[in-house]
Enzyme design. Sequence first.
Site, mmCIF file in Angstrom:
data_model
loop_
_atom_site.group_PDB
_atom_site.id
_atom_site.type_symbol
_atom_site.label_atom_id
_atom_site.label_comp_id
_atom_site.label_asym_id
_atom_site.label_seq_id
_atom_site.Cartn_x
_atom_site.Cartn_y
_atom_site.Cartn_z
ATOM 1 N N GLU A 221 37.138 -7.602 38.231
ATOM 2 C CA GLU A 221 36.094 -6.804 38.867
ATOM 3 C C GLU A 221 36.441 -6.420 40.303
ATOM 4 O OE1 GLU A 221 33.232 -5.664 37.572
ATOM 5 O OE2 GLU A 221 33.645 -6.483 35.586
ATOM 6 N N GLU B 125 28.573 -9.580 33.007
ATOM 7 C CA GLU B 125 29.189 -8.308 33.421
ATOM 8 C C GLU B 125 28.814 -7.151 32.501
ATOM 9 O OE1 GLU B 125 30.482 -7.764 36.135
ATOM 10 O OE2 GLU B 125 31.213 -9.653 36.929
#
Length: 365
Positions: free
Chosen positions: A45, A137
């Site tokens: 990320e 996520e």
Amino acid sequence: MFYSKNAYLSMKEMTVNAQYILNYLLPRGWTKNAICGMLGNMQTESTINPGIWQNLDEGNTSLGFGLVQWTPATKYLNWADRNGLKRDHMDSQLKRILWEVDNNEQWINLRNMTFKEFTKSTKSANELAMIFLASYERPANPNQPERGTQAEYWFKTLTGKGSTGIQLAQFPMDIINITQGENGSFSHKGTLCIDFVGKHEKYPYYAPCDCTCVWRGDESAYLAWTSDKEVMCADGTVRYITWVCVHDENLLYNVGKKLKKGELMGHSGKGGRATGDHLHLNVIEGNKYQGWVKKPDSALAGTELHIYDVFAVNGVEIVNGLGYDWKTSDWVDGSDENNGDDKDKDKDETKNIVNLLLCGALNGW
């Protein structure tokens, strides 16, 4: 020390940040497995970088920001601003994640595991990375096995010594039998004090953690104690605590006396203003004894804490807990949660770095 900037971090910089996160979360009750599962996702990320904007597009709040790329960025930024936290600071973002755990935010239970259960899980770092990917996520492309590979790498690489010395605050008696609770009309009005009786008079109680006697009040028959270090409290908070044990007719110690967790601290009694044999407990946050105040009844000056949020009741018989939220904990004193096998760490490290590069883990998003 940690790195925070609007740029992709190098492997060396990521390692510094990953170790920082491990050291921060281990004392707060997370397993190394869970932390590394999350790190495997953070690497993809954000390169484990609290200061990075998605695509390096600084200020574009419609995109992602920070360690886990909160999207839109305002999801995190507004929260940080409301709480007076520096936006790109590592601690601020870790506090946000802890807040999400406590308030059931962001996480959607898609893998039969709550966020709280995730933090305590001893499943493999690889499996936990996949659970975090799916439940937290939730990217458009869920097929990202490299996140599990990254999690395994961090599990093998990081030292896992973040919780050394952190003790669980244990309830000082082996029984809970309350005779007067918080805000009790007899002598606890306006306070969080609680009175406990044992199985017989002069019942022993023990040090809940390593601690030091900081005040002796002979007339009122009490000793005040502070924890020597921050302790893991029953509510999952790591903090210093100060408390008083009142009514022992034969105070055993003087100011400056140090006790190890589990050593005899005193006995219930009728000393001071007591109508019957019992132990009177009152706890505040911090490691400074500040005397007493009227609320209107007497309590320790400072920020009072609920006793059931401070002391875990592992192995304690609860006869009458007045319906309070008494908690057990799976925290192990001094545990560093380092269950990885380091024998092959050196020879595996190069291979793992190569694997990470091949799978494109450093490209982000």
